[in-house]
Write a protein that holds these residues in place. Structure first.
Motif, PDB file in Angstrom:
ATOM      1  N   THR A  44       3.265   9.297  47.856  1.00 26.19           N
ATOM      2  CA  THR A  44       3.815  10.304  48.554  1.00 26.19           C
ATOM      3  C   THR A  44       5.149   9.878  49.399  1.00 26.19           C
ATOM      4  N   ALA A  45       4.715   8.556  50.054  1.00 24.43           N
ATOM      5  CA  ALA A  45       5.873   8.076  50.892  1.00 24.43           C
ATOM      6  C   ALA A  45       7.103   7.597  49.994  1.00 24.43           C
ATOM      7  N   ASP A  52       8.980   2.159  55.524  1.00 27.80           N
ATOM      8  CA  ASP A  52       7.811   1.254  55.550  1.00 27.80           C
ATOM      9  C   ASP A  52       6.786   2.215  54.757  1.00 27.80           C
ATOM     10  N   PRO A  53       7.210   2.417  53.279  1.00 28.97           N
ATOM     11  CA  PRO A  53       6.040   3.034  52.671  1.00 28.97           C
ATOM     12  C   PRO A  53       4.701   2.386  52.705  1.00 28.97           C
ATOM     13  N   THR A  73       0.172  -5.352  58.965  1.00 27.20           N
ATOM     14  CA  THR A  73      -0.303  -6.902  58.563  1.00 27.20           C
ATOM     15  C   THR A  73      -0.855  -6.697  57.103  1.00 27.20           C
ATOM     16  N   LEU A  74      -1.682  -5.658  56.899  1.00 31.97           N
ATOM     17  CA  LEU A  74      -2.082  -5.446  55.516  1.00 31.97           C
ATOM     18  C   LEU A  74      -0.708  -5.037  54.531  1.00 31.97           C
ATOM     19  N   ALA A  75       0.193  -4.317  55.147  1.00 32.06           N
ATOM     20  CA  ALA A  75       1.321  -4.027  54.257  1.00 32.06           C
ATOM     21  C   ALA A  75       2.209  -5.556  53.934  1.00 32.06           C
ATOM     22  N   ALA A  76       2.224  -5.990  54.982  1.00 31.68           N
ATOM     23  CA  ALA A  76       3.288  -7.459  54.917  1.00 31.68           C
ATOM     24  C   ALA A  76       2.455  -8.312  53.623  1.00 31.68           C
ATOM     25  N   GLY A 111      11.793   2.520  44.797  1.00 35.62           N
ATOM     26  CA  GLY A 111      11.136   1.825  45.948  1.00 35.62           C
ATOM     27  C   GLY A 111      11.563   1.630  47.088  1.00 35.62           C
ATOM     28  N   ASP A 112      10.736   0.745  47.857  1.00 37.00           N
ATOM     29  CA  ASP A 112      11.387   0.284  49.299  1.00 37.00           C
ATOM     30  C   ASP A 112      12.425  -0.545  49.015  1.00 37.00           C
TER      31      ASP A 112
END
Length: 223
Positions: A44-45, A52-53, A73-76, A111-112
């Motif tokens: 969705t993001a 910051d998806p 932190t999880l995303a990084a 993508g990001d």
């Protein structure tokens, strides 16, 4: 000439689900529900070209299961694992170098922006092309024709070609914007199922071979 990134120039030696589970397992139980929640929110993001998806995708995960860690932190940590899992073959680099030697060359990727450009930097791809367009930076995502039209404005050329591995996002989207197209099908799609493509190859490296090279695309690759 433009290329797709993920699945075309870049592949992965680990599945995205495995990367998710490795990231979450350091802090709690990576359940199936948590993974499904993450995937749904990430898609969705990305579809909405949100900032910051990956952080946004991990936010509902921390509400689905108990984790002693922040979504940031999880995303990084996930993005670093995904980056380490990327693989770019010597053939892919040779294709870019061959095309760029005689033609304006670029990359169009969904993508990001920060994450996609990190992949390019890791494998020294950014310096091989003249232009890079990332969907979240541009505010529009493949297969939207607007992204391909923007790409045409970024390179000075009379004719445009796009090489990609997603039939719906890459081939159909590019064709609607007037690109000629090469479909990298991984050897799994029958020719009649990809009729809209001007050329079909099973891997990016085949673009350097004489025989598989689509006749319609000989010009851009000719030395």
């Amino acid at each position: 000439m433009y290329f797709d990134l993920d699945g075309t120039l870049c592949s992965y030696d680990t599945s995205f689900e495995a990367l998710f589970r490795r990231t979450v397992s350091l802090y709690g139980e990576p359940t199936d529900v948590a993974h499904e929640t993450y995937v749904d929110r990430l898609l969705t993001a990305l579809d909405r070209c949100e900032s910051d998806p990956y952080r946004r995708a991990f936010e509902p995960v921390t509400k689905t299961i108990t984790l002693d860690v922040t979504p940031t932190t999880l995303a990084a940590e996930y993005c670093e694992r995904e980056l380490e899992a990327t693989v770019v073959t010597a053939d892919a680099k040779r294709v870019l170098d061959t095309v760029a030697a005689t033609n304006p060359t670029g990359i169009i990727t969904n993508g990001d922006g920060e994450h996609q450009r990190a992949k390019l930097d890791r494998h020294e791809l950014a310096d091989r092309v003249d232009e890079v367009l990332v969907s979240n930076d541009c505010g529009v995502r493949k297969p939207d024709r607007q992204l391909f039209e923007l790409a045409k404005e970024c390179l000075d050329a009379d004719e445009f070609i796009y090489v990609g591995d997603s039939y719906d996002e890459d081939i159909v989207g590019a064709r609607e914007a007037g690109f000629r197209t090469v479909y990298v099908d991984g050897g799994s799609v029958a020719v009649e199922d990809a009729a809209a493509a001007d050329g079909i190859v099973s891997s990016i490296g085949e673009l350097l071979d004489d025989d598989p090279l689509p006749a319609a695309l000989e010009g851009p690759f000719a030395s």
